[in-house]
Design an enzyme around this catalytic site. Structure first.
Site, short mmCIF file in Angstrom:
data_model
loop_
_atom_site.label_atom_id
_atom_site.label_comp_id
_atom_site.label_asym_id
_atom_site.label_seq_id
_atom_site.Cartn_x
_atom_site.Cartn_y
_atom_site.Cartn_z
N SER A 1 3.27 -7.06 1.92
CA SER A 1 2.05 -6.57 2.56
C SER A 1 0.84 -6.92 1.69
CB SER A 1 2.21 -5.08 2.81
OG SER A 1 1.34 -4.66 3.83
N GLN A 2 -0.03 -5.95 1.34
CA GLN A 2 -1.24 -6.33 0.60
C GLN A 2 -0.90 -6.98 -0.74
OE1 GLN A 2 -3.43 -2.60 0.19
NE2 GLN A 2 -2.36 -2.02 -1.69
N ASP B 1 5.25 -6.10 14.43
CA ASP B 1 4.49 -5.37 13.41
C ASP B 1 3.50 -4.41 14.07
OD1 ASP B 1 2.77 -4.67 11.18
OD2 ASP B 1 3.62 -6.40 10.16
N MET C 1 0.82 -1.20 0.00
CA MET C 1 0.00 0.00 0.00
C MET C 1 0.87 1.27 0.00
SD MET C 1 -2.79 1.03 2.92
CE MET C 1 -1.77 1.10 4.37
N HIS D 1 6.78 -3.90 10.58
CA HIS D 1 6.28 -4.24 9.25
C HIS D 1 7.30 -3.99 8.13
CE1 HIS D 1 2.98 -5.36 6.71
NE2 HIS D 1 2.98 -4.24 6.05
#
Ligand SMILES: *[C@@H]1O[C@H](CO)[C@@H](O)[C@H](O)[C@H]1NC(C)=O
Ligand SMILES: *[C@@H]1O[C@H](CO)[C@@H](O)[C@H](O)[C@H]1NC(C)=O
Length: 306
Positions: free
Chosen positions: A115-116, A233, A41, A289
């Site tokens: 991530s996404q 995270d 993102m 993260h």
């Protein structure tokens, strides 16, 4: 005239050098499996501080490898915007199209999502079996979605504040679902029915409404599915989603592992069978993260790419 001993065509040192060169050339062309990257993102394919440096690092460590960092859109600005606002199902279709048209990927590829980007690449594996994905590496992906957006990565915090408000006020309304990427993997454990009925992306790929046997078959054809969780995270909530776990339904405190979930027990996605076959790999990394060192990447993830 006397003839001397037959001279070798070259000095033997040179000859050894020549052989070495040949073997290096052979190694360079002994095709390593290509790698496809999908960013997270607020990021894009080519940011020199993120995907750009990952691509460079892999190219340095695996000589001759072809690395494709996906750009969703026509340029990096669109790519970044699309990571917030483009319908995820359309993004996945766009990516499938790109991969299908790339002659260098014909024989198969490995995929690494950040991530996404990790859950989006899993959707690619489930929906688009050609070209074949061999190994999927999920780096901080949210395979059971998120319930909360405690902090934003990078410099997009003003967009995140706005997104957080939208999500809290109605993630499952059609307008928000269609146009807000994060709503499409929003997973509200207090409103399970709403999630199951209205989540356009995550509930579909996690087989919440119907079990699509094609999804199952395609995912199970992966050689390995590697999931990296970041132990400190502060962006993903709940963090166990990075290992395909989530909150137990009906509350938002107690988490359950993938192995405890009905998705696994009913084996709607083939994950239990993959687990038994040793195809699921759960890795942990110290840090927040997507924070990792090159040494960690070297030691932990590179072996899956060589
Ligand atoms: C199952 O997934 C495949 C691949 O995306 C799709 O073509 C098909 O329409 C899906 N079937 C159902 C019942 O959703
Ligand atoms: C990563 O591994 C390569 C050898 O494959 C080595 O040359 C490089 O120094 C390593 N980098 C780090 C930071 O460990």
């Amino acid at each position: 005239t006397s003839r001397g001993p037959v001279k070798p065509p070259m000095d033997s040192g040179l000859f050894v050098g020549f052989l070495l060169l040949l073997s290096i050339a052979a190694r360079g062309s002994s095709v390593s499996t290509p790698l496809v990257l999908w960013h997270g993102m607020g990021d894009n394919c080519c940011n020199p501080l993120s995907m750009g440096s990952i691509k460079k690092m892999v190219e340095e460590e695996v000589p001759g490898i072809y690395v494709l960092s996906l750009m969703i859109g026509k340029n990096v600005v669109q790519d970044t915007e699309n990571s917030f606002f483009m319908d995820v199902n359309e993004q996945v279709a766009f990516a499938c199209d790109k991969l299908g048209q790339d002659p260098k990927l014909k024989a198969g590829y490995n995929a690494m999502g950040f991530s996404q980007g990790a859950q989006f690449l899993r959707a690619v594996a489930q929906r688009c079996p050609y070209p074949p994905m061999n190994t999927l590496i999920s780096v901080g992906g949210q395979h059971q979605g998120v319930y909360g957006l405690p902090r934003c990565p990078g410099e997009s915090s003003y967009i995140c504040d706005w997104i957080r408000k939208k999500l809290n006020s109605g993630a499952y309304t059609d307008a928000v679902q269609k146009h807000l990427v994060q709503a499409q993997y929003w997973h509200d454990p207090l409103n399970d029915d709403l999630y199951i009925q209205h989540s356009l992306f995550l509930a579909d790929i996690n087989q919440e409404r119907v079990v699509n046997d094609t999804y199952k078959k395609n995912l199970m054809s992966l050689k390995k599915f590697v999931m990296v969780k970041f132990l400190q995270d502060s962006v993903v909530d709940p963090v166990v989603s990075e290992w395909f776990g989530f909150f137990k339904t009906g509350q938002a405190e107690k988490a359950e592992t993938l192995q405890e979930s009905t998705l696994y027990k009913e084996d709607r996605l083939g994950l239990a069978e993959m687990d038994k076959a040793g195809k699921l790999v759960f890795l942990a990394s110290e840090g927040d993260h997507l924070q990792f060192s090159r040494a960690w990447f070297n030691a932990t993830l590179l072996p899956y790419l060589r």
